[in-house]
Design a protein around this motif. Structure first.
Motif, PDB file in Angstrom:
ATOM      1  N   VAL A  40      39.586  40.418  43.273  1.00  0.00           N
ATOM      2  CA  VAL A  40      40.536  41.333  42.685  1.00  0.00           C
ATOM      3  C   VAL A  40      41.833  40.546  42.568  1.00  0.00           C
ATOM      4  CG1 VAL A  40      42.072  43.207  43.043  1.00  0.00           C
ATOM      5  CG2 VAL A  40      39.809  43.408  43.925  1.00  0.00           C
ATOM      6  N   TRP A  50      47.803  40.234  33.085  1.00  0.00           N
ATOM      7  CA  TRP A  50      46.814  40.773  32.321  1.00  0.00           C
ATOM      8  C   TRP A  50      47.233  40.741  30.759  1.00  0.00           C
ATOM      9  CZ3 TRP A  50      47.444  45.731  29.861  1.00  0.00           C
ATOM     10  CH2 TRP A  50      46.388  46.484  29.236  1.00  0.00           C
ATOM     11  N   ARG A  78      41.948  47.545  35.765  1.00  0.00           N
ATOM     12  CA  ARG A  78      41.792  47.170  37.205  1.00  0.00           C
ATOM     13  C   ARG A  78      40.927  48.158  37.963  1.00  0.00           C
ATOM     14  NH1 ARG A  78      47.759  47.858  39.197  1.00  0.00           N
ATOM     15  NH2 ARG A  78      46.851  47.081  41.090  1.00  0.00           N
ATOM     16  N   ASP A 112      43.690  49.212  46.130  1.00  0.00           N
ATOM     17  CA  ASP A 112      42.135  49.162  45.789  1.00  0.00           C
ATOM     18  C   ASP A 112      41.387  49.974  46.860  1.00  0.00           C
ATOM     19  OD1 ASP A 112      42.595  45.775  46.859  1.00  0.00           O
ATOM     20  OD2 ASP A 112      41.661  47.472  47.998  1.00  0.00           O
TER      21      ASP A 112
END
Ligand code: BV8
Ligand code: ZN
Length: 254
Positions: A40, A50, A78, A112
């Motif tokens: 990640v 990004w 993501r 996450d």
């Protein structure tokens, strides 16, 4: 970091392992670096970008108001990436550590969900969860693990646009979670900070709060951070490598 305990580099690890064998109350704070070895990307490291946006450009209410589709594209990208990865040995070691310390709280800035997937139970997600959505109309909360998402997800209850249930820059953290963090930091005997650049407030102040209340500090990071000078133990390295070594040293010492 080698597993030869007699090198100077490993002395902090052995010292911390011996101390943790006696500790009753431990708080850990993690950041994006702990998920890096799962694949990640971190926010400020290589791969943290990004397209050509910075997290601070997209993780804000203003960005969402201006272009909700772009912000949802970023989150959907993501979510898709996180759905493909697994907890790494650092996440797993923290889950094991929880079972060895009578009172352990894992405060994470990460959204996450990898700590819970690794088996950590007492986790405080102070910046929210990428797997939760919140309605901008009725405020309804839901878990939504669809990847990919329909690009602009709408509330089933009132039809308004949903947003990720995370804390954006400029938004206040949930007061109840902040209170729980503060209570644990006040009582902590040791605080372990892993994988964070110590840039984002208020999480970046947590370790100094704990130190003011008498906690000793340990940091795990390949690089120095603004926190490093205040730490009693500095374990320079990747959390996916250092944390398993720390658990091994604890088993050998206790
Ligand atoms: C608030 C959720 C007040 C979203 C995130 C000026 C203008 C505007 C605001 C501010 C400002 N100055 C200060 C602020 C406040 C702002 C802030 O701190 N800004 C920073 C950028 C200066 N903070 C806020 O806005 C907070 N709210 O202050 O509210 C308020 C009060 C009342 C009413 C209204 C408002 C909210 C902050 C939360 C933002 N949301 N995430 C999402 O994820 O999409 S923050 C985001 O950054 C992530 O949560 C991330 O975890 C977090 C911190 O970053 P790190 O985790 O440290 O990651 P980073 O990439 O930086 O570093 C990685 C580290 O890992 C590095 O040190 C690297 O060396 C290390 N590493 C790499 N590999 C490894 C490793 N370590 C170990 N092992 C490895 N393998
Ligand atoms: Zn709604």
């Amino acid at each position: 970091m080698s597993d030869n305990p007699n090198t100077d580099k490993n002395r902090p690890l052995i010292g911390l392992a011996q101390t943790l064998g006696q500790v009753q109350r431990l708080v850990a704070l993690t950041g994006a670096g702990v998920s890096a070895e799962s694949g990640v990307p971190t926010f400020r490291g290589p791969g943290g970008l990004w397209r050509d946006f910075r997290a601070e450009d997209l993780a804000t209410p203003q960005a969402f108001a201006r272009d909700p589709r772009l912000v949802w594209e970023w989150y959907d990208w993501r979510r898709g990436l996180i759905a493909q990865v697994s907890p790494n040995p650092g996440h797993l070691a923290l889950a094991e550590l929880e079972g060895l310390i009578p009172e352990f709280l894992l405060i994470t800035q990460n959204v996450d969900g990898l700590h819970r997937r690794a088996g950590s139970l007492n986790v405080l997600e102070i910046h929210g969860s990428i797997w939760e959505v919140r309605c901008t109309g009725c405020g309804g909360l839901d878990e939504d693990r669809r990847t990919p998402l329909p690009l602009m997800p709408w509330c089933r209850n009132c039809g308004a646009l949903l947003r990720p249930n995370v804390v954006w820059f400029g938004e206040a953290l949930d007061p109840a979670r902040l209170q729980m963090a503060h209570e644990a930091l006040r009582l902590a005997q040791v605080m372990l900070v892993a994988g964070t650049s110590g840039v984002v407030q208020p999480a970046a102040s947590f370790a100094l709060w704990a130190k003011e209340y008498g906690a000793r500090l340990a940091e795990i990071n390949p690089d120095p951070t603004p926190l490093t000078p205040y730490c009693d133990w500095v374990l320079q390295g990747k959390s996916g490598e250092v944390l398993p070594l720390l658990l091994t040293a604890m088993r050998q010492n206790n």
